[in-house]
Structures are given as structure tokens and as C-alpha cells.
Design a protein around this motif. Structure first.
Motif, PDB file in Angstrom:
ATOM      1  N   GLU A   1      56.264  59.899  37.020  1.00 58.69           N
ATOM      2  CA  GLU A   1      56.139  58.568  37.164  1.00 58.69           C
ATOM      3  C   GLU A   1      56.741  57.905  38.286  1.00 58.69           C
ATOM      4  O   GLU A   1      56.183  56.833  38.564  1.00 58.69           O
ATOM      5  N   GLY A   2      57.914  58.488  38.794  1.00 59.27           N
ATOM      6  CA  GLY A   2      58.196  58.000  39.961  1.00 59.27           C
ATOM      7  C   GLY A   2      57.385  58.179  41.355  1.00 59.27           C
ATOM      8  O   GLY A   2      57.294  57.192  41.741  1.00 59.27           O
ATOM      9  N   ARG A   3      56.500  59.264  41.223  1.00 64.55           N
ATOM     10  CA  ARG A   3      55.486  59.197  42.455  1.00 64.55           C
ATOM     11  C   ARG A   3      54.546  58.200  42.062  1.00 64.55           C
ATOM     12  O   ARG A   3      53.971  57.570  42.925  1.00 64.55           O
ATOM     13  N   THR A   4      54.172  58.012  40.585  1.00 63.56           N
ATOM     14  CA  THR A   4      53.065  56.963  40.679  1.00 63.56           C
ATOM     15  C   THR A   4      53.570  55.842  41.048  1.00 63.56           C
ATOM     16  O   THR A   4      52.957  54.789  41.566  1.00 63.56           O
ATOM     17  N   ALA A   5      54.866  55.229  40.553  1.00 59.06           N
ATOM     18  CA  ALA A   5      55.496  54.129  41.028  1.00 59.06           C
ATOM     19  C   ALA A   5      55.420  53.914  42.294  1.00 59.06           C
ATOM     20  O   ALA A   5      55.259  52.605  43.113  1.00 59.06           O
ATOM     21  N   ARG A   6      55.780  54.868  43.044  1.00 59.38           N
ATOM     22  CA  ARG A   6      56.046  54.819  44.650  1.00 59.38           C
ATOM     23  C   ARG A   6      54.522  54.526  45.159  1.00 59.38           C
ATOM     24  O   ARG A   6      54.378  53.500  46.177  1.00 59.38           O
ATOM     25  N   LEU A   7      53.558  55.391  44.627  1.00 61.90           N
ATOM     26  CA  LEU A   7      52.272  55.186  45.177  1.00 61.90           C
ATOM     27  C   LEU A   7      51.599  53.760  44.739  1.00 61.90           C
ATOM     28  O   LEU A   7      51.089  52.975  45.773  1.00 61.90           O
ATOM     29  N   ILE A   8      51.993  53.272  43.536  1.00 62.58           N
ATOM     30  CA  ILE A   8      51.544  51.728  43.553  1.00 62.58           C
ATOM     31  C   ILE A   8      52.311  50.876  44.236  1.00 62.58           C
ATOM     32  O   ILE A   8      51.524  49.638  44.956  1.00 62.58           O
ATOM     33  N   GLY A   9      53.731  51.134  44.733  1.00 60.11           N
ATOM     34  CA  GLY A   9      54.288  50.148  45.651  1.00 60.11           C
ATOM     35  C   GLY A   9      53.755  50.305  46.810  1.00 60.11           C
ATOM     36  O   GLY A   9      53.592  49.125  47.605  1.00 60.11           O
ATOM     37  N   VAL A  10      53.409  51.410  47.383  1.00 65.13           N
ATOM     38  CA  VAL A  10      52.595  51.477  48.716  1.00 65.13           C
ATOM     39  C   VAL A  10      51.244  50.821  48.559  1.00 65.13           C
ATOM     40  O   VAL A  10      50.934  50.152  49.489  1.00 65.13           O
ATOM     41  N   LEU A  11      50.409  51.000  47.507  1.00 68.21           N
ATOM     42  CA  LEU A  11      49.158  50.169  47.555  1.00 68.21           C
ATOM     43  C   LEU A  11      49.300  48.835  47.564  1.00 68.21           C
ATOM     44  O   LEU A  11      48.584  48.002  48.066  1.00 68.21           O
ATOM     45  N   VAL A  12      50.320  48.118  46.806  1.00 64.66           N
ATOM     46  CA  VAL A  12      50.575  46.827  46.764  1.00 64.66           C
ATOM     47  C   VAL A  12      50.881  46.347  48.062  1.00 64.66           C
ATOM     48  O   VAL A  12      50.575  45.464  48.589  1.00 64.66           O
ATOM     49  N   THR A  13      51.829  46.980  48.738  1.00 65.99           N
ATOM     50  CA  THR A  13      52.350  46.715  49.981  1.00 65.99           C
ATOM     51  C   THR A  13      51.046  46.637  51.154  1.00 65.99           C
ATOM     52  O   THR A  13      50.857  45.554  51.859  1.00 65.99           O
ATOM     53  N   VAL A  14      50.243  47.479  51.046  1.00 65.90           N
ATOM     54  CA  VAL A  14      49.144  47.534  51.866  1.00 65.90           C
ATOM     55  C   VAL A  14      48.144  46.605  51.639  1.00 65.90           C
ATOM     56  O   VAL A  14      47.403  45.680  52.593  1.00 65.90           O
ATOM     57  N   GLY A  15      48.081  46.228  50.263  1.00 68.31           N
ATOM     58  CA  GLY A  15      47.132  44.949  49.780  1.00 68.31           C
ATOM     59  C   GLY A  15      47.587  43.835  50.328  1.00 68.31           C
ATOM     60  O   GLY A  15      47.167  42.777  50.907  1.00 68.31           O
ATOM     61  N   VAL A  16      49.108  43.631  50.334  1.00 69.70           N
ATOM     62  CA  VAL A  16      49.619  42.305  50.747  1.00 69.70           C
ATOM     63  C   VAL A  16      49.512  42.152  52.406  1.00 69.70           C
ATOM     64  O   VAL A  16      49.119  41.160  52.555  1.00 69.70           O
ATOM     65  N   VAL A  17      49.640  43.212  52.960  1.00 72.00           N
ATOM     66  CA  VAL A  17      49.586  42.969  54.493  1.00 72.00           C
ATOM     67  C   VAL A  17      47.992  42.838  54.803  1.00 72.00           C
ATOM     68  O   VAL A  17      47.899  41.894  55.583  1.00 72.00           O
ATOM     69  N   ALA A  18      47.012  43.273  54.118  1.00 78.25           N
ATOM     70  CA  ALA A  18      45.796  43.088  54.502  1.00 78.25           C
ATOM     71  C   ALA A  18      45.295  41.777  54.251  1.00 78.25           C
ATOM     72  O   ALA A  18      44.610  40.982  54.810  1.00 78.25           O
ATOM     73  N   ALA A  19      45.999  41.320  52.979  1.00 78.18           N
ATOM     74  CA  ALA A  19      45.539  39.669  52.506  1.00 78.18           C
ATOM     75  C   ALA A  19      46.173  38.720  53.680  1.00 78.18           C
ATOM     76  O   ALA A  19      45.815  37.732  53.918  1.00 78.18           O
ATOM     77  N   VAL A  20      47.389  38.999  53.991  1.00 82.36           N
ATOM     78  CA  VAL A  20      47.918  38.275  54.891  1.00 82.36           C
ATOM     79  C   VAL A  20      47.156  38.095  56.178  1.00 82.36           C
ATOM     80  O   VAL A  20      46.900  37.157  56.799  1.00 82.36           O
TER      81      VAL A  20
END
Length: 50
Positions: A18-37
Motif C-alpha cells: 500500500e505504501g508503494r502504491t501511495a508513493r507511486l500515485i503521489g509521483v504520478l500526480v506530481t508529474v501530471g500537475v507539472v505537465a499541466a502547468v
């Protein structure tokens, strides 16, 4: 007793996954936000230049 140890091992493994999944989701969200900006910024610049 062996069943208890196996159960705890399973629980710990699930928590780690679960911790790995949460970390992966966090990384993907961060990358998505940077790309959107970047997309919004480039569109804004092209609109103001054009």
C-alpha cells in the motif's frame, strides 16, 4: 502459532505494498500537475504572443 506469524507477515506485506502504491500515485500526480502547468504556461505564452 504458525498461522499467526503468517497472518502478520501477510499484513505487513500488504501495508508495504500500500505504501508503494501511495508513493507511486503521489509521483504520478506530481508529474501530471507539472505537465499541466507547462501546457497551460505554453498555451498562455502562445496566446499572448499570437
Amino acid at each position: 502459532m504458525k498461522l499467526d506469524k503468517e497472518w502478520w507477515r501477510t499484513v505487513r506485506y500488504a501495508i508495504q505494498e500500500e505504501g508503494r502504491t501511495a508513493r507511486l500515485i503521489g509521483v504520478l500526480v506530481t508529474v501530471g500537475v507539472v505537465a499541466a502547468v507547462l501546457i497551460i504556461a505554453s498555451n498562455g505564452f502562445s496566446v499572448s504572443v499570437g
